[in-house]
Scaffold this motif. Structure first.
Motif, PDB file in Angstrom:
ATOM      1  N   GLY A 333     -11.192   3.190   4.529  1.00 32.58           N
ATOM      2  CA  GLY A 333     -12.255   2.210   5.134  1.00 32.58           C
ATOM      3  C   GLY A 333     -12.656   1.175   4.191  1.00 32.58           C
ATOM      4  N   LYS A 334     -12.572   1.356   2.962  1.00 36.02           N
ATOM      5  CA  LYS A 334     -13.239   0.682   1.846  1.00 36.02           C
ATOM      6  C   LYS A 334     -12.530  -0.882   1.814  1.00 36.02           C
ATOM      7  CE  LYS A 334     -15.135   0.462  -2.714  1.00 36.02           C
ATOM      8  NZ  LYS A 334     -15.432   1.113  -3.920  1.00 36.02           N
ATOM      9  N   TYR A 335     -11.056  -0.878   1.844  1.00 36.99           N
ATOM     10  CA  TYR A 335     -10.545  -2.288   1.836  1.00 36.99           C
ATOM     11  C   TYR A 335      -9.646  -2.591   2.958  1.00 36.99           C
ATOM     12  CZ  TYR A 335     -11.909  -1.603  -3.047  1.00 36.99           C
ATOM     13  OH  TYR A 335     -12.625  -1.542  -4.447  1.00 36.99           O
ATOM     14  N   GLY A 336      -9.734  -1.734   3.944  1.00 36.66           N
ATOM     15  CA  GLY A 336      -8.909  -2.210   5.113  1.00 36.66           C
ATOM     16  C   GLY A 336      -7.447  -1.498   4.884  1.00 36.66           C
ATOM     17  N   GLU A 346       0.917   3.102 -17.785  1.00 39.85           N
ATOM     18  CA  GLU A 346      -0.338   4.042 -18.347  1.00 39.85           C
ATOM     19  C   GLU A 346      -0.925   4.592 -17.256  1.00 39.85           C
ATOM     20  OE1 GLU A 346      -3.362   0.128 -18.116  1.00 39.85           O
ATOM     21  OE2 GLU A 346      -2.801   1.113 -19.901  1.00 39.85           O
ATOM     22  N   GLY A 347      -0.515   4.653 -16.040  1.00 44.16           N
ATOM     23  CA  GLY A 347      -1.070   5.632 -14.929  1.00 44.16           C
ATOM     24  C   GLY A 347      -2.189   4.878 -13.965  1.00 44.16           C
ATOM     25  N   LYS A 348      -2.448   3.448 -14.129  1.00 47.04           N
ATOM     26  CA  LYS A 348      -3.101   2.742 -13.050  1.00 47.04           C
ATOM     27  C   LYS A 348      -2.316   2.585 -11.950  1.00 47.04           C
ATOM     28  CE  LYS A 348      -6.098   0.454 -16.543  1.00 47.04           C
ATOM     29  NZ  LYS A 348      -6.676  -0.996 -17.110  1.00 47.04           N
ATOM     30  N   VAL A 349      -3.050   2.577 -10.794  1.00 48.52           N
ATOM     31  CA  VAL A 349      -2.422   2.454  -9.216  1.00 48.52           C
ATOM     32  C   VAL A 349      -2.881   1.018  -8.768  1.00 48.52           C
ATOM     33  CG1 VAL A 349      -2.328   3.396  -7.096  1.00 48.52           C
ATOM     34  CG2 VAL A 349      -2.329   4.925  -9.278  1.00 48.52           C
ATOM     35  N   TYR A 350      -2.170   0.441  -8.388  1.00 45.31           N
ATOM     36  CA  TYR A 350      -2.216  -0.713  -7.691  1.00 45.31           C
ATOM     37  C   TYR A 350      -1.798  -0.915  -6.209  1.00 45.31           C
ATOM     38  CZ  TYR A 350      -2.779  -2.400 -12.528  1.00 45.31           C
ATOM     39  OH  TYR A 350      -3.189  -2.358 -13.647  1.00 45.31           O
ATOM     40  N   ILE A 351      -2.795  -1.123  -5.062  1.00 48.88           N
ATOM     41  CA  ILE A 351      -2.648  -1.146  -3.791  1.00 48.88           C
ATOM     42  C   ILE A 351      -2.700  -2.647  -3.217  1.00 48.88           C
ATOM     43  CG2 ILE A 351      -3.365  -0.094  -1.469  1.00 48.88           C
ATOM     44  CD1 ILE A 351      -4.908   1.877  -3.609  1.00 48.88           C
ATOM     45  N   ILE A 352      -1.975  -2.927  -2.492  1.00 45.97           N
ATOM     46  CA  ILE A 352      -2.151  -4.367  -1.827  1.00 45.97           C
ATOM     47  C   ILE A 352      -2.407  -4.031  -0.249  1.00 45.97           C
ATOM     48  CG2 ILE A 352      -0.559  -5.956  -2.815  1.00 45.97           C
ATOM     49  CD1 ILE A 352       1.710  -5.274  -0.883  1.00 45.97           C
ATOM     50  N   THR A 353      -3.591  -4.816   0.352  1.00 44.27           N
ATOM     51  CA  THR A 353      -4.003  -4.674   1.577  1.00 44.27           C
ATOM     52  C   THR A 353      -3.350  -5.451   2.575  1.00 44.27           C
ATOM     53  OG1 THR A 353      -5.827  -6.484   1.541  1.00 44.27           O
ATOM     54  CG2 THR A 353      -6.642  -4.278   0.624  1.00 44.27           C
ATOM     55  N   SER A 354      -3.467  -5.235   3.908  1.00 44.76           N
ATOM     56  CA  SER A 354      -2.512  -6.035   4.550  1.00 44.76           C
ATOM     57  C   SER A 354      -3.475  -6.319   5.928  1.00 44.76           C
ATOM     58  CB  SER A 354      -1.324  -5.417   5.475  1.00 44.76           C
ATOM     59  OG  SER A 354      -0.563  -6.104   6.201  1.00 44.76           O
ATOM     60  N   ASN A 355      -4.721  -7.274   5.769  1.00 42.54           N
ATOM     61  CA  ASN A 355      -5.697  -7.212   6.721  1.00 42.54           C
ATOM     62  C   ASN A 355      -5.614  -8.554   7.427  1.00 42.54           C
ATOM     63  OD1 ASN A 355      -7.100  -4.843   6.271  1.00 42.54           O
ATOM     64  ND2 ASN A 355      -7.872  -6.031   4.331  1.00 42.54           N
ATOM     65  N   GLY A 356      -4.391  -9.544   6.948  1.00 40.74           N
ATOM     66  CA  GLY A 356      -4.226 -10.915   7.132  1.00 40.74           C
ATOM     67  C   GLY A 356      -5.059 -11.859   6.981  1.00 40.74           C
ATOM     68  N   ASN A 357      -6.469 -11.728   6.277  1.00 40.89           N
ATOM     69  CA  ASN A 357      -7.376 -12.390   5.739  1.00 40.89           C
ATOM     70  C   ASN A 357      -7.723 -12.153   4.501  1.00 40.89           C
ATOM     71  OD1 ASN A 357      -9.353 -14.664   5.900  1.00 40.89           O
ATOM     72  ND2 ASN A 357     -10.656 -13.257   6.612  1.00 40.89           N
ATOM     73  N   ASN A 358      -7.694 -13.216   3.461  1.00 42.55           N
ATOM     74  CA  ASN A 358      -8.120 -12.617   1.975  1.00 42.55           C
ATOM     75  C   ASN A 358      -7.745 -11.264   1.774  1.00 42.55           C
ATOM     76  OD1 ASN A 358      -9.356 -12.846  -0.407  1.00 42.55           O
ATOM     77  ND2 ASN A 358     -11.329 -12.188   0.320  1.00 42.55           N
ATOM     78  N   ASP A 359      -6.210 -11.059   1.882  1.00 42.89           N
ATOM     79  CA  ASP A 359      -5.666 -10.030   1.194  1.00 42.89           C
ATOM     80  C   ASP A 359      -5.942  -9.628  -0.461  1.00 42.89           C
ATOM     81  OD1 ASP A 359      -5.099  -8.238   3.434  1.00 42.89           O
ATOM     82  OD2 ASP A 359      -3.517  -9.664   3.917  1.00 42.89           O
ATOM     83  N   LYS A 360      -5.713  -8.497  -0.921  1.00 38.77           N
ATOM     84  CA  LYS A 360      -6.206  -8.237  -2.216  1.00 38.77           C
ATOM     85  C   LYS A 360      -5.168  -7.190  -3.004  1.00 38.77           C
ATOM     86  CE  LYS A 360     -11.323  -8.335  -1.119  1.00 38.77           C
ATOM     87  NZ  LYS A 360     -11.030  -8.922   0.147  1.00 38.77           N
ATOM     88  N   VAL A 361      -5.219  -7.141  -4.138  1.00 45.23           N
ATOM     89  CA  VAL A 361      -4.831  -6.306  -5.037  1.00 45.23           C
ATOM     90  C   VAL A 361      -5.957  -5.578  -5.556  1.00 45.23           C
ATOM     91  CG1 VAL A 361      -3.535  -5.718  -7.073  1.00 45.23           C
ATOM     92  CG2 VAL A 361      -2.626  -7.638  -5.586  1.00 45.23           C
ATOM     93  N   ILE A 362      -5.836  -3.994  -5.156  1.00 44.59           N
ATOM     94  CA  ILE A 362      -6.990  -3.201  -5.689  1.00 44.59           C
ATOM     95  C   ILE A 362      -6.395  -2.425  -6.708  1.00 44.59           C
ATOM     96  CG2 ILE A 362      -8.510  -1.333  -5.019  1.00 44.59           C
ATOM     97  CD1 ILE A 362      -8.709  -4.072  -3.505  1.00 44.59           C
ATOM     98  N   GLU A 363      -7.083  -2.317  -8.102  1.00 42.17           N
ATOM     99  CA  GLU A 363      -6.618  -1.456  -9.060  1.00 42.17           C
ATOM    100  C   GLU A 363      -7.389  -0.062  -9.060  1.00 42.17           C
ATOM    101  OE1 GLU A 363      -6.318  -3.051 -13.604  1.00 42.17           O
ATOM    102  OE2 GLU A 363      -8.148  -1.985 -13.455  1.00 42.17           O
ATOM    103  N   VAL A 364      -6.932   0.679  -9.106  1.00 39.63           N
ATOM    104  CA  VAL A 364      -7.445   2.308  -9.167  1.00 39.63           C
ATOM    105  C   VAL A 364      -7.185   2.918 -10.547  1.00 39.63           C
ATOM    106  CG1 VAL A 364      -7.529   4.397  -8.081  1.00 39.63           C
ATOM    107  CG2 VAL A 364      -7.286   2.295  -6.823  1.00 39.63           C
ATOM    108  N   SER A 365      -7.979   3.558 -11.066  1.00 36.60           N
ATOM    109  CA  SER A 365      -7.457   4.394 -12.388  1.00 36.60           C
ATOM    110  C   SER A 365      -8.738   5.534 -12.507  1.00 36.60           C
ATOM    111  CB  SER A 365      -8.184   3.472 -13.684  1.00 36.60           C
ATOM    112  OG  SER A 365      -9.372   2.859 -13.835  1.00 36.60           O
ATOM    113  N   GLY A 366      -8.445   6.508 -13.483  1.00 37.20           N
ATOM    114  CA  GLY A 366      -9.250   7.430 -13.628  1.00 37.20           C
ATOM    115  C   GLY A 366     -10.437   7.173 -14.144  1.00 37.20           C
ATOM    116  N   LYS A 367     -11.338   7.767 -13.838  1.00 36.69           N
ATOM    117  CA  LYS A 367     -13.032   7.770 -14.426  1.00 36.69           C
ATOM    118  C   LYS A 367     -12.957   8.596 -15.459  1.00 36.69           C
ATOM    119  CE  LYS A 367     -17.561   6.703 -12.817  1.00 36.69           C
ATOM    120  NZ  LYS A 367     -18.532   6.863 -11.610  1.00 36.69           N
TER     121      LYS A 367
END
Length: 367
Positions: A333-336, A346-367
């Motif tokens: 629910g955070k990004y739709g 290097e193990g980073k994960v990239y996600i694209i959203t599909s909301n139809g308005n201001n869609d984004k690329v989200i970068e996820v990495s280990g903390k």
């Protein structure tokens, strides 16, 4: 009212642990010890469909309108490469799947699949472009006239270790096509990278590799094993291991072969059952395989972008890769709505959203 809301949430959570009608899931929904950091890398996209990590260390994306771009993962800056004027975007259709040649440094070829019009017929084709001087040119059509529709187009691409191109095609909103071996809809096709048909395909002279598919929107090779995610109807979203010539059941079978009619059909038609299924449905889309030490809890897992449930799922595979041991949810629910996922070396994960308005690329990495 608060107690009723809490009860409803509990019931919903319990339902998510069940898989395909009355059969228990092969994986359990559970919490994970993984701690992640996520951030918005890029904004102002419009219905992106594909995201890939390229050998040029850039993210490659398609948008359904026909646009192909590269994104710098250091800055998030997007650079447009091409807008394909032939693309016709209707409903869920448009410019969809993309994959790069495995030997991109020496063979800089880009394969894309999109919907177009031939007269009044809404169809799909796969086209190969050449990448030179930061531009795409020299389009060559490899396969066309695949039935399309406003829904159920499938259309994810993957290239196998032996350099064959695999294409998912939905049933184009006509379920009967999935079992018709003469139709290109409801299939996973396999062709050579020049568009010719391999001599060892399931049927001589046919692009068919597997059939009985409803709407497969995820595809990834792990070694020579091919995994696909697929939208069910009212029940039974699936993750499958794709095998040559196998029938995956639709519309006669949904999820596992666990009703009397399904068991009869499965026995008579060599139906392959999923390694994971969901009822209620979640709307699974793009998948990728994670096996990096950067997030050790995710090693040997499929990562699945989910639309309806607006989350990223980790599907922990067993050691053999033939089953799912557990399922963990992230970013719910955070990004739709989430359409696709890519993984950097290097193990980073990239996600694209599909909301139809201001869609984004989200970068996820280990903390």
């Amino acid at each position: 009212m608060k107690k009723l809301t809490t009860l409803a949430a509990l019931v919903g959570a319990l339902l998510l642990t069940n898989c395909s009608k009355d059969k228990p899931s092969t994986g359990n929904q559970s919490t994970t010890p993984a701690t992640l950091t996520d951030r918005v890398l890029t904004e102002n996209l419009t219905l992106p469909w594909e995201i890939l990590w390229g050998p040029d260390n850039q993210l490659w994306i398609t948008e359904r309108s026909g646009k192909i771009s590269r994104i710098d993962p250091a800055t998030g800056r997007a650079t447009a490469l091409l807008t394909i004027s032939e693309v016709v975007s209707r409903g869920e259709g448009g410019l969809l799947g993309m994959v790069l040649h495995p030997d991109f440094a020496t063979t800089p070829e880009v394969f894309v699949a999109y919907n177009y019009l031939n007269g009044n017929n809404y169809l799909k084709k796969v086209v190969k472009y050449t990448f030179r001087n930061n531009a795409l040119s020299n389009p060559v059509t490899l396969i066309n006239n695949i039935p399309a529709n406003n829904t159920h187009n499938g259309t994810r691409l993957a290239i196998s270790p032996d350099r064959k191109l695999y294409i998912t095609s939905g049933d184009a909103a006509d379920a009967s096509r999935a079992q018709d071996k003469n139709s290109l809809a409801g299939k996973i096709q396999r062709i050579n990278l020049d568009g010719t048909i391999p001599g060892d395909n399931s049927i001589a002279g046919s692009t068919l590799w597997s059939f009985g598919h409803r709407n497969p929107q995820g595809l990834v090779f792990v070694g020579d094993r091919l995994y696909s995610s697929e939208h069910g109807n009212a029940t039974d979203d699936e993750v499958n291991i794709i095998e040559k010539g196998r029938n995956f059941g639709w519309p006669n079978v949904e999820g596992y072969c666990n009703t009397a009619n399904e068991q009869t059909f499965c026995g008579a038609n060599n139906v392959a059952q999923p390694i994971q299924a969901w009822t209620p449905t979640i709307a699974p889309s793009g998948i990728d395989y994670y096996n990096n030490n950067a997030i050790p809890q995710w090693k040997n897992s499929l990562l699945l972008a989910v639309l309806k449930d607006s989350e990223l799922l980790q599907l922990q595979l067993n050691a053999a890769g033939t089953g799912v041991e557990k399922v963990n949810a992230f970013l719910k629910g955070k990004y739709g709505r989430m359409r696709d996922v890519a993984i950097s070396p290097e193990g980073k994960v990239y996600i694209i959203t599909s909301n139809g308005n201001n869609d984004k690329v989200i970068e996820v990495s280990g903390k």
